[in-house]
Scaffold this active site. Structure first.
Site, mmCIF file in Angstrom:
data_model
loop_
_atom_site.group_PDB
_atom_site.id
_atom_site.type_symbol
_atom_site.label_atom_id
_atom_site.label_comp_id
_atom_site.label_asym_id
_atom_site.label_seq_id
_atom_site.Cartn_x
_atom_site.Cartn_y
_atom_site.Cartn_z
ATOM 1 N N HIS A 160 0.867 -1.191 0.000
ATOM 2 C CA HIS A 160 0.000 0.000 0.000
ATOM 3 C C HIS A 160 0.896 1.231 0.000
ATOM 4 O O HIS A 160 1.463 1.603 1.022
ATOM 5 C CB HIS A 160 -0.903 0.020 1.234
ATOM 6 N N HIS A 214 1.618 5.363 -1.734
ATOM 7 C CA HIS A 214 1.281 6.549 -2.526
ATOM 8 C C HIS A 214 2.566 7.127 -3.106
ATOM 9 O O HIS A 214 3.481 7.477 -2.358
ATOM 10 C CB HIS A 214 0.583 7.600 -1.659
ATOM 11 N N ASN A 256 -5.129 7.326 -6.364
ATOM 12 C CA ASN A 256 -5.820 8.592 -6.057
ATOM 13 C C ASN A 256 -5.014 9.814 -6.486
ATOM 14 O O ASN A 256 -4.635 10.665 -5.683
ATOM 15 C CB ASN A 256 -6.195 8.674 -4.575
ATOM 16 N N LYS A 289 -9.275 -0.317 -6.081
ATOM 17 C CA LYS A 289 -9.314 0.362 -4.784
ATOM 18 C C LYS A 289 -10.657 1.046 -4.557
ATOM 19 O O LYS A 289 -11.130 1.809 -5.394
ATOM 20 C CB LYS A 289 -8.181 1.398 -4.711
ATOM 21 N N HIS A 349 -4.699 -0.703 5.856
ATOM 22 C CA HIS A 349 -4.288 0.102 7.013
ATOM 23 C C HIS A 349 -5.238 -0.051 8.199
ATOM 24 O O HIS A 349 -5.809 0.924 8.688
ATOM 25 C CB HIS A 349 -4.091 1.574 6.645
ATOM 26 N N ASP A 353 1.294 2.594 3.557
ATOM 27 C CA ASP A 353 0.434 3.761 3.315
ATOM 28 C C ASP A 353 1.255 5.041 3.374
ATOM 29 O O ASP A 353 0.761 6.099 3.768
ATOM 30 C CB ASP A 353 -0.734 3.811 4.304
ATOM 31 N N HIS A 366 3.182 14.527 1.552
ATOM 32 C CA HIS A 366 2.538 15.838 1.417
ATOM 33 C C HIS A 366 3.585 16.902 1.713
ATOM 34 O O HIS A 366 4.386 16.748 2.643
ATOM 35 C CB HIS A 366 1.388 16.006 2.416
#
Length: 342
Positions: free
Chosen positions: A13, A15, A41, A99, A174, A246, A250
């Site tokens: 998992h 990003h 996403n 997902k 998660h 996960d 950012h």
């Protein structure tokens, strides 16, 4: 134990973002992991096989020279996803799952599913072709306490989903509660990923000395009793539980703001964090299976053959990493960590 050599792990998992952000963070994952399930996403999200193919090419192009890494792609489930896209995804060989985000549940989830019952035809197709469903398992009803949203999701949506589609392989991603642990243990064809932050920290970490935005993720950190339940599950040797960071990058100014983004960045030092968690309960002997065996077994992929080594060599996690806009603050920035990947 001063040294630990294990089969090269995978991240189930992850990003990676896109563009300059992708190029900034991908080297961290490539150093630690052989493969990763890449979340869809983006803006706009990865909704079709064509979208996934294009994103995969951008990831491959960003791998540092000499790096070995395989991105495993996912599609973003929406109210408008159709069964034909599922059949095409399975045939593609590079799309490994679909997902599910409840609309508005987390970062870039505005395109998510408004009512999972609208997706019955798609879920039936996934069950038929054996394409796993990955769940962000939280309800988004503002009347439900944020600390109860995983538990309510299981009761309201996941239990009926299992009854309707018993052969559908599902990953509850998660997980954060003892309720999720117990459900995964009780259900067939279901597995769960666990992040390093949910193994290492309770919700107290969010408020230690003030608001700590770099510990804010969704699902949110929970009570200590839930953390201990997750730690027991991860170190139990049960193949239903495996690694999924996960890791969610950012920019600092997006986290440290009036309405900060959810997500912890752990790709830089994920294996060191997991090693610390497993060592805390004298279970380093269980880390290899959790990180390197159970994930590929669930996804019906071969286990890796290369190895990595972790050494007891305390080092300080950087306060900030290069990233577009305003830098990237890793989980536990500025703190010392015991293990180091060599």
């Amino acid at each position: 134990m001063e040294k630990l050599t294990i089969t090269r792990p995978d991240d189930w998992h992850l990003h990676l973002r896109d563009g300059a952000a992708l190029k900034a963070v991908l080297p961290h994952t490539v150093r630690q992991f052989a493969r990763a399930i890449v979340m869809p996403n983006l803006k706009p999200p990865v909704r079709s096989v064509a979208d996934a193919a294009a994103y995969r090419e951008r990831i491959l192009a960003a791998i540092p020279a000499g790096g070995q890494f395989e991105p495993l792609m996912t599609l973003y489930l929406t109210d408008n996803t159709n069964p034909e896209e599922i059949i095409a995804a399975k045939a593609s060989q590079f799309v490994k799952a679909v997902k599910y985000y409840p609309a508005g549940a987390t970062t870039n989830s505005d395109f998510g599913v408004t009512d999972i019952h609208r997706c019955d035809a798609v879920l039936a197709a996934m069950e038929q072709v054996d394409l796993p469903l990955l769940l962000h398992g939280e309800v988004t009803d503002s009347n439900i306490d944020i600390f109860d949203r995983e538990k309510v999701f299981i009761e309201k949506y996941l239990i009926p989903l299992r009854e309707k589609f018993p052969r559908l392989r599902v990953v509850l991603e998660h997980i954060t509660t003892s309720d999720a642990v117990q459900f995964v243990l009780s259900a067939n064809n279901i597995a769960a990923t666990i992040t390093p932050q949910h193994l290492l920290f309770s919700r107290n970490a969010l408020f230690k000395g003030g608001i700590c935005p770099h510990f804010y993720c969704l699902p949110i950190l929970k009570r200590e009793e839930h953390r201990l339940s997750l730690l027991h599950a991860a170190t139990s040797g049960n193949p239903k539980f495996f690694l999924g960071t996960d890791s969610a990058p950012h920019a600092r100014n997006s986290k440290e703001s009036l309405c900060g983004c959810a997500g912890c960045y752990s790709a830089l030092h994920a294996m060191e964090l997991y090693a610390e968690a497993f060592e805390s309960v004298n279970s380093l002997d269980k880390l290899e299976a959790f990180a390197s065996f159970y994930g590929p077994d669930f996804y019906q992929l071969p286990r890796n053959t290369a190895q990595i080594t972790l050494m007891k060599n305390p080092w300080r996690i950087p306060a900030e990493l290069p990233f577009p806009e305003s830098g990237l603050v890793p989980l536990r920035a500025g703190e010392e960590i015991t293990w180091q990947m060599v």
